[in-house]
Write a protein that holds these residues in place. Structure first.
Motif, PDB file in Angstrom:
ATOM      1  N   ILE A 102     -11.722  10.026  -3.874  1.00 30.89           N
ATOM      2  CA  ILE A 102     -10.776  10.381  -2.804  1.00 30.89           C
ATOM      3  C   ILE A 102      -9.932   9.154  -2.422  1.00 30.89           C
ATOM      4  N   MET A 103     -10.584   8.004  -2.313  1.00 31.67           N
ATOM      5  CA  MET A 103      -9.827   6.777  -1.976  1.00 31.67           C
ATOM      6  C   MET A 103      -8.819   6.457  -3.084  1.00 31.67           C
ATOM      7  N   LYS A 104      -9.261   6.678  -4.304  1.00 32.89           N
ATOM      8  CA  LYS A 104      -8.405   6.337  -5.445  1.00 32.89           C
ATOM      9  C   LYS A 104      -7.107   7.161  -5.408  1.00 32.89           C
ATOM     10  N   VAL A 105      -7.246   8.451  -5.248  1.00 28.23           N
ATOM     11  CA  VAL A 105      -6.056   9.305  -5.321  1.00 28.23           C
ATOM     12  C   VAL A 105      -5.180   9.142  -4.072  1.00 28.23           C
ATOM     13  N   HIS A 106      -5.809   9.258  -2.895  1.00 34.39           N
ATOM     14  CA  HIS A 106      -4.994   9.301  -1.669  1.00 34.39           C
ATOM     15  C   HIS A 106      -4.535   7.913  -1.211  1.00 34.39           C
ATOM     16  N   VAL A 107      -5.425   6.933  -1.308  1.00 36.80           N
ATOM     17  CA  VAL A 107      -5.072   5.617  -0.748  1.00 36.80           C
ATOM     18  C   VAL A 107      -4.403   4.746  -1.815  1.00 36.80           C
ATOM     19  N   ILE A 108      -5.098   4.555  -2.923  1.00 35.76           N
ATOM     20  CA  ILE A 108      -4.528   3.673  -3.957  1.00 35.76           C
ATOM     21  C   ILE A 108      -3.304   4.337  -4.594  1.00 35.76           C
ATOM     22  N   GLY A 109      -3.408   5.640  -4.841  1.00 37.00           N
ATOM     23  CA  GLY A 109      -2.279   6.351  -5.460  1.00 37.00           C
ATOM     24  C   GLY A 109      -1.006   6.257  -4.618  1.00 37.00           C
ATOM     25  N   ALA A 110      -1.150   6.514  -3.321  1.00 32.69           N
ATOM     26  CA  ALA A 110       0.036   6.451  -2.442  1.00 32.69           C
ATOM     27  C   ALA A 110       0.582   5.028  -2.390  1.00 32.69           C
ATOM     28  N   TYR A 111      -0.327   4.069  -2.343  1.00 29.87           N
ATOM     29  CA  TYR A 111       0.104   2.657  -2.334  1.00 29.87           C
ATOM     30  C   TYR A 111       0.864   2.306  -3.615  1.00 29.87           C
ATOM     31  N   LYS A 112       0.298   2.687  -4.748  1.00 30.17           N
ATOM     32  CA  LYS A 112       0.908   2.300  -6.030  1.00 30.17           C
ATOM     33  C   LYS A 112       2.309   2.901  -6.183  1.00 30.17           C
ATOM     34  N   CYS A 113       2.463   4.149  -5.773  1.00 29.26           N
ATOM     35  CA  CYS A 113       3.787   4.787  -5.905  1.00 29.26           C
ATOM     36  C   CYS A 113       4.785   4.123  -4.957  1.00 29.26           C
ATOM     37  N   ALA A 114       4.370   3.899  -3.718  1.00 26.30           N
ATOM     38  CA  ALA A 114       5.288   3.275  -2.756  1.00 26.30           C
ATOM     39  C   ALA A 114       5.610   1.843  -3.173  1.00 26.30           C
ATOM     40  N   ARG A 115       4.600   1.148  -3.680  1.00 24.60           N
ATOM     41  CA  ARG A 115       4.809  -0.248  -4.096  1.00 24.60           C
ATOM     42  C   ARG A 115       5.853  -0.332  -5.213  1.00 24.60           C
ATOM     43  N   ALA A 116       5.778   0.633  -6.125  1.00 25.38           N
ATOM     44  CA  ALA A 116       6.710   0.623  -7.260  1.00 25.38           C
ATOM     45  C   ALA A 116       8.124   1.027  -6.825  1.00 25.38           C
ATOM     46  N   ALA A 117       8.230   1.877  -5.819  1.00 24.20           N
ATOM     47  CA  ALA A 117       9.554   2.322  -5.361  1.00 24.20           C
ATOM     48  C   ALA A 117      10.213   1.291  -4.453  1.00 24.20           C
ATOM     49  N   TRP A 118       9.412   0.504  -3.776  1.00 23.66           N
ATOM     50  CA  TRP A 118       9.898  -0.374  -2.705  1.00 23.66           C
ATOM     51  C   TRP A 118      11.020  -1.326  -3.130  1.00 23.66           C
ATOM     52  N   PRO A 119      10.878  -2.035  -4.261  1.00 23.71           N
ATOM     53  CA  PRO A 119      11.960  -2.960  -4.641  1.00 23.71           C
ATOM     54  C   PRO A 119      13.294  -2.261  -4.834  1.00 23.71           C
ATOM     55  N   TYR A 120      13.269  -1.028  -5.347  1.00 23.66           N
ATOM     56  CA  TYR A 120      14.517  -0.272  -5.521  1.00 23.66           C
ATOM     57  C   TYR A 120      15.091   0.123  -4.162  1.00 23.66           C
ATOM     58  N   PHE A 121      14.229   0.564  -3.285  1.00 23.01           N
ATOM     59  CA  PHE A 121      14.672   0.928  -1.931  1.00 23.01           C
ATOM     60  C   PHE A 121      15.331  -0.277  -1.246  1.00 23.01           C
ATOM     61  N   ARG A 122      14.671  -1.421  -1.356  1.00 19.74           N
ATOM     62  CA  ARG A 122      15.184  -2.627  -0.671  1.00 19.74           C
ATOM     63  C   ARG A 122      16.518  -3.047  -1.258  1.00 19.74           C
ATOM     64  N   LYS A 123      16.570  -3.047  -2.580  1.00 19.45           N
ATOM     65  CA  LYS A 123      17.781  -3.526  -3.244  1.00 19.45           C
ATOM     66  C   LYS A 123      18.992  -2.659  -2.896  1.00 19.45           C
ATOM     67  N   GLN A 124      18.784  -1.362  -2.844  1.00 23.92           N
ATOM     68  CA  GLN A 124      19.923  -0.471  -2.562  1.00 23.92           C
ATOM     69  C   GLN A 124      20.087  -0.216  -1.065  1.00 23.92           C
ATOM     70  N   LYS A 125      19.237  -0.849  -0.284  1.00 23.91           N
ATOM     71  CA  LYS A 125      19.243  -0.664   1.183  1.00 23.91           C
ATOM     72  C   LYS A 125      19.247   0.818   1.554  1.00 23.91           C
ATOM     73  N   TYR A 126      18.397   1.534   0.864  1.00 26.22           N
ATOM     74  CA  TYR A 126      18.232   2.956   1.175  1.00 26.22           C
ATOM     75  C   TYR A 126      16.919   3.456   0.590  1.00 26.22           C
ATOM     76  N   GLY A 127      16.171   4.147   1.386  1.00 27.04           N
ATOM     77  CA  GLY A 127      14.956   4.790   0.878  1.00 27.04           C
ATOM     78  C   GLY A 127      14.381   5.706   1.931  1.00 27.04           C
ATOM     79  N   ARG A 128      13.787   6.786   1.472  1.00 35.46           N
ATOM     80  CA  ARG A 128      13.111   7.708   2.388  1.00 35.46           C
ATOM     81  C   ARG A 128      11.721   7.964   1.816  1.00 35.46           C
ATOM     82  N   LEU A 129      10.709   7.641   2.594  1.00 42.28           N
ATOM     83  CA  LEU A 129       9.329   7.845   2.152  1.00 42.28           C
ATOM     84  C   LEU A 129       8.662   8.864   3.068  1.00 42.28           C
TER      85      LEU A 129
END
Ligand code: NAD
Length: 306
Positions: A120-147
């Protein structure tokens, strides 16, 4: 935007766990409103066993048959980087991430095995973290993101037989609140929803007549509004949503009790003031640790106990 159809043309939306249930409803909606959609799903059982490409493929086929744009991704959410790369490679950008994938391993705390907790921790906690972590640099660079993150009533209030799931789901609140604060100056807005909807997750615990009034599509409008560019300020919020009802939740602080040096900071002194600790007659609604520090500063200025 009130009264207008919200559209997401030229935007890329990644929906995790979009092979069924709520995620499928989100994916179909965003594609129907012009977005490029990454339909992620590893296709396992609701307990997190097995896998396959059919679930994601079917949703992609449905979207394409309706004239929409979508690609499938079959990665486990713990491989967030690969999921976000599917968006980048196919569409060159990512604008919206909906962390939705989830499983259940319901069992009483007494009988829980480490495997039930860890998965449960793997899917909900680590999974959500990993996806957001990977999206974050793109969000920051384009100064736009919705999570959009997904919590649950089980996390907010506790639920018999779900301590693993409750712990994992409430993690999404703290995670999202912090990302909302860190993302604000980059126009990355982050909100968390506690949905209730008919899906294979709820099919075994609710009767059909109740489920009929909890359609997953009825959760979509809230997600749509939060994920849209016209949302310029709603961030760090928690919403309950289901059956057509949507409401914001927040923390409430009781009046409180202040122990002072002249109370000698003993448990007995606290007991004398216990009523104040749980007195909600004059509530406050804190949104950060600074609120508590401000409260302390004010309290220190009060005259000593008579
Ligand atoms: P669902 O089982 O229909 O959908 C979840 C999807 O996630 C499935 O298609 C599954 O294959 C996918 N998935 C699971 N693990 C994955 C992984 N590791 N990687 C990629 N995909 C994975 O359930 P649902 O009810 O639509 O749930 C969606 C989200 O809403 C979940 O996070 C759930 O915890 C949450 N939620 C649902 C309800 C409800 O009433 N349905 C209530 C509270 C919270």
């Amino acid at each position: 935007m009130a009264g207008q159809e919200l559209r997401y043309d030229d935007q890329t939306v990644v929906v995790t766990g979009a092979g069924g249930g709520l995620g499928k409803s989100y994916a179909i909606f965003f594609a129907s409103r012009g977005a490029n959609v990454v339909v992620n799903d590893l296709g396992g059982s609701f307990k997190g066993e097995g896998g396959g490409s059919a679930a994601a493929d079917k949703v992609v086929e449905e979207i394409r048959a309706a004239g929409g744009k979508a690609v499938a991704n079959y990665d486990d959410v713990v491989n967030g980087e690969a999921i976000i790369q599917t968006a980048i490679q196919n569409y060159g950008r990512i604008d919206v991430l909906i962390n939705n994938a989830g499983i259940l391993r319901d069992i009483s705390f007494k009988n829980m095995k480490d495997q039930d907790w860890d998965l449960i921790m793997k899917v909900h906690v680590i999974g959500a973290y990993k996806c957001a972590r990977a999206a974050w640099p793109y969000f920051r660079k384009q100064k736009y993101g919705r999570l959009i993150s997904t919590t649950s009533a089980a996390g907010l209030f506790g639920s018999f037989g779900q301590c693993n799931y409750s712990a994992a789901k409430l993690s999404q609140v703290g995670f999202t609140e912090t990302l909302a604060k860190e993302g604000l100056k980059y126009n990355i807005l982050c909100n968390v929803i506690a949905p209730i909807a008919a899906s294979r997750m709820t099919a075994t615990v609710m009767p059909p007549e109740v489920l009929d009034n909890l359609r997953p599509e009825w959760v979509v409008p809230l997600v749509a509004v939060l994920a849209h560019p016209s949302n310029e300020s709603e961030t760090g919020s928690i919403f309950e949503v289901g059956g057509g009802h949507m409401a914001k939740l927040r923390w409430e602080r009781a009046k409180g009790a202040l122990l002072r040096a002249d109370d000698s900071f003993t448990p007995a002194a606290l007991l004398k003031k216990w009523d104040g600790v749980s007195d909600f007659s004059e509530p406050e609604y804190p949104t950060g640790v600074a609120d508590f520090m401000g409260l302390l500063e004010q309290a220190q200025k009060l005259p000593p106990n008579p």
